[in-house]
Motif scaffolding. Structure first.
Motif, PDB file in Angstrom:
ATOM      1  N   ASP A   1       0.682  -1.314   0.146  1.00  0.00           N
ATOM      2  CA  ASP A   1      -0.067  -0.059   0.174  1.00  0.00           C
ATOM      3  C   ASP A   1       0.839   1.345   0.004  1.00  0.00           C
ATOM      4  N   LEU A   2       2.177   1.170  -0.104  1.00  0.00           N
ATOM      5  CA  LEU A   2       3.131   2.311   0.016  1.00  0.00           C
ATOM      6  C   LEU A   2       2.972   2.853  -1.517  1.00  0.00           C
ATOM      7  N   SER A   3       2.841   4.356  -1.412  1.00  0.00           N
ATOM      8  CA  SER A   3       3.232   5.085  -2.692  1.00  0.00           C
ATOM      9  C   SER A   3       4.522   4.879  -3.203  1.00  0.00           C
TER      10      SER A   3
ATOM     11  N   ASN B   1      18.025   4.712   5.479  1.00  0.00           N
ATOM     12  CA  ASN B   1      17.848   4.436   4.214  1.00  0.00           C
ATOM     13  C   ASN B   1      16.311   4.490   3.808  1.00  0.00           C
ATOM     14  N   ASN B   2      15.974   4.548   2.534  1.00  0.00           N
ATOM     15  CA  ASN B   2      14.606   4.410   2.364  1.00  0.00           C
ATOM     16  C   ASN B   2      14.282   3.069   2.181  1.00  0.00           C
ATOM     17  N   VAL B   3      12.912   2.816   2.132  1.00  0.00           N
ATOM     18  CA  VAL B   3      12.450   1.363   1.579  1.00  0.00           C
ATOM     19  C   VAL B   3      12.959   0.918   0.634  1.00  0.00           C
ATOM     20  N   ALA B   4      13.210   1.876  -0.686  1.00  0.00           N
ATOM     21  CA  ALA B   4      13.561   1.431  -1.964  1.00  0.00           C
ATOM     22  C   ALA B   4      15.087   0.822  -1.841  1.00  0.00           C
ATOM     23  N   SER B   5      15.741   1.503  -0.889  1.00  0.00           N
ATOM     24  CA  SER B   5      17.269   1.095  -0.949  1.00  0.00           C
ATOM     25  C   SER B   5      17.229  -0.331  -0.131  1.00  0.00           C
ATOM     26  N   VAL B   6      16.476  -0.488   0.752  1.00  0.00           N
ATOM     27  CA  VAL B   6      16.523  -1.398   1.749  1.00  0.00           C
ATOM     28  C   VAL B   6      16.061  -2.816   0.974  1.00  0.00           C
ATOM     29  N   LEU B   7      14.896  -2.579   0.176  1.00  0.00           N
ATOM     30  CA  LEU B   7      14.333  -3.831  -0.440  1.00  0.00           C
ATOM     31  C   LEU B   7      15.155  -4.050  -1.724  1.00  0.00           C
ATOM     32  N   GLU B   8      15.872  -3.198  -2.300  1.00  0.00           N
ATOM     33  CA  GLU B   8      16.856  -3.417  -3.447  1.00  0.00           C
ATOM     34  C   GLU B   8      17.823  -4.136  -2.916  1.00  0.00           C
TER      35      GLU B   8
END
Length: 103
Positions: A25-27, A40-47
């Motif tokens: 549900d995150l934009s 870190n942001n979610v994008a960097s952690v998940l990448e």
């Protein structure tokens, strides 16, 4: 398939499902926002997680992994769509690799 390999496949699927529920549900803006400048942001952690998974699976698959998984933490922009796809692709790759590990 051995019970250990079956359990590994089920665990991998459960972890992926859990992570996907956390971020579904995150934009894109929320994926990219850092809670603080030194976080870190979610994008960097998940990448990063995606790259670590892929590295692990590549070794299990008998191939040479890419050398670094630190790039997401050094980037200044991220492709959220590509990260989501790569994470989903890892689950399919995991299932394939695990199935081929069966003696």
């Amino acid at each position: 398939m051995t019970s250990e390999l079956r359990d590994l496949g089920q665990l991998w699927s459960a972890v992926h499902e859990s992570v996907e529920k956390m971020v579904e549900d995150l934009s894109d803006a929320e994926w990219l926002r850092k809670p603080r400048a030194d976080f870190n942001n979610v994008a960097s952690v998940l990448e990063h997680v995606t790259m670590v998974e892929r590295r692990f699976l590549t070794v299990l698959d008998g191939k040479t992994p890419e050398p670094s998984t630190r790039n997401p933490f050094q980037a200044d922009h991220w492709d959220v769509v590509a990260i989501r796809k790569a994470y989903a692709d890892n689950l399919l790759y995991a299932q394939d690799v695990i199935a081929r590990l069966d003696p």
